[in-house]
Design an enzyme around this catalytic site. Structure first.
Site, PDB file in Angstrom:
ATOM      1  N   ASN A   8     -80.915  18.444 -14.827  1.00  0.00           N
ATOM      2  CA  ASN A   8     -82.085  19.396 -13.164  1.00  0.00           C
ATOM      3  C   ASN A   8     -82.615  18.359 -12.687  1.00  0.00           C
ATOM      4  OD1 ASN A   8     -82.631  21.962 -15.165  1.00  0.00           O
ATOM      5  ND2 ASN A   8     -83.572  21.152 -16.790  1.00  0.00           N
ATOM      6  N   LYS A  12     -78.817  13.818  -8.798  1.00  0.00           N
ATOM      7  CA  LYS A  12     -77.515  13.944  -9.373  1.00  0.00           C
ATOM      8  C   LYS A  12     -76.706  15.598  -8.630  1.00  0.00           C
ATOM      9  CE  LYS A  12     -77.047  12.845 -13.278  1.00  0.00           C
ATOM     10  NZ  LYS A  12     -76.937  12.756 -14.737  1.00  0.00           N
ATOM     11  N   GLU A  39     -79.215  19.337 -25.896  1.00  0.00           N
ATOM     12  CA  GLU A  39     -79.463  18.533 -26.894  1.00  0.00           C
ATOM     13  C   GLU A  39     -78.084  17.042 -26.630  1.00  0.00           C
ATOM     14  OE1 GLU A  39     -81.236  18.055 -29.286  1.00  0.00           O
ATOM     15  OE2 GLU A  39     -82.372  19.126 -29.143  1.00  0.00           O
ATOM     16  N   ASP A  68     -72.379  13.632 -17.480  1.00  0.00           N
ATOM     17  CA  ASP A  68     -73.527  12.445 -18.408  1.00  0.00           C
ATOM     18  C   ASP A  68     -72.950  11.710 -18.640  1.00  0.00           C
ATOM     19  OD1 ASP A  68     -75.063  12.548 -20.755  1.00  0.00           O
ATOM     20  OD2 ASP A  68     -73.759  10.159 -22.006  1.00  0.00           O
ATOM     21  N   SER A  69     -73.568  10.170 -17.861  1.00  0.00           N
ATOM     22  CA  SER A  69     -73.495   9.497 -16.872  1.00  0.00           C
ATOM     23  C   SER A  69     -75.183   8.018 -17.693  1.00  0.00           C
ATOM     24  CB  SER A  69     -73.297   9.568 -15.781  1.00  0.00           C
ATOM     25  OG  SER A  69     -74.412  10.070 -14.889  1.00  0.00           O
ATOM     26  N   ASP A 157     -80.021   1.711 -10.558  1.00  0.00           N
ATOM     27  CA  ASP A 157     -79.184   1.312  -9.149  1.00  0.00           C
ATOM     28  C   ASP A 157     -79.848   0.422  -8.557  1.00  0.00           C
ATOM     29  OD1 ASP A 157     -78.147   3.603  -9.210  1.00  0.00           O
ATOM     30  OD2 ASP A 157     -78.639   4.768  -7.675  1.00  0.00           O
ATOM     31  N   LYS A 177     -72.714   4.847  -1.089  1.00  0.00           N
ATOM     32  CA  LYS A 177     -71.949   5.719  -2.583  1.00  0.00           C
ATOM     33  C   LYS A 177     -71.501   6.344  -2.668  1.00  0.00           C
ATOM     34  CE  LYS A 177     -75.792   6.754  -6.467  1.00  0.00           C
ATOM     35  NZ  LYS A 177     -77.091   6.529  -6.582  1.00  0.00           N
TER      36      LYS A 177
END
Length: 201
Positions: A8, A12, A39, A68-69, A157, A177
């Site tokens: 969400n 990103k 989850e 996932d970061s 960042d 970037k």
């Protein structure tokens, strides 16, 4: 091809849409489809990304892409790691970028070794039970500053300095970037897999 993005995070979404646009991929935010966040019970970025992708695919009926970061700091044993977005919350604070940055600065106040890296796992599945998920990892090395610098980006960042570029990530333009980031590195790997396995582009 339309994929639901298992996130969400609007920023990103913009980053990933730009990275995958050459393949004709259209990303749809899971929130716009009424899909709640999954989850994230695992200790690795790849496992959490896979869980999020399967969740979004199951509830949307569409192929899904998950990211996932987070930040991995050598002197903190890899923390905040998969808990990056909830780092301050885990310590009784609020869930916000500013609070996460404040906790990181506190914990590193007396630490000289400031080496760190942004890590990104990208996972794509054709369906919730896809037996052959596409998995890519990107790592972007830098060092943690003692105070924030730069107005752009999000998350950590402003604290992440990239010596090779002489700037923090928050000081970089979107184009720069998107050429160098952990997400860009993972996306480049995933693009190869999209072409070879899914025959896209």
């Amino acid at each position: 091809m339309k994929l639901v993005l298992a996130s969400n995070n609007a920023k990103k979404l913009v980053e990933l849409q730009a990275l995958f646009a050459p393949l004709g991929i259209e990303l749809v935010n899971q929130g716009s489809l009424g899909i709640p966040e999954a989850e994230e019970p695992f200790e690795t970025f790849a496992e959490n990304a896979l869980a999020k992708a399967r969740h979004a695919a199951k509830l949307s009926g569409l192929p899904a892409l998950a990211d996932d970061s987070g930040l991995s700091v050598d002197a903190l044993g890899g923390a905040p790691g998969v808990r990056s977005a909830r780092y301050a919350l885990d310590a009784g604070g609020e869930k916000s970028d500013a609070a996460n940055n404040e906790r990181l600065l506190r914990e590193m106040a007396a630490i000289d070794d400031r080496r760190a890296r942004f890590v990104c796992a990208l996972v794509a599945v054709r369906s919730a039970d896809d037996p052959e998920p596409l998995i890519a990892m990107g790592r972007w090395a830098g060092e943690i500053l003692t105070a924030p610098s730069g107005e752009g980006g999000f998350g950590y960042d402003p604290l992440m300095n990239i010596p090779a570029l002489g700037q923090t990530v928050a000081s970089l333009g979107a184009e720069v970037k998107n050429r160098h980031s952990h997400r860009a590195l993972a996306a480049a790997q995933l693009i190869v897999q999209f072409r070879e396995v899914w025959r896209l582009g």
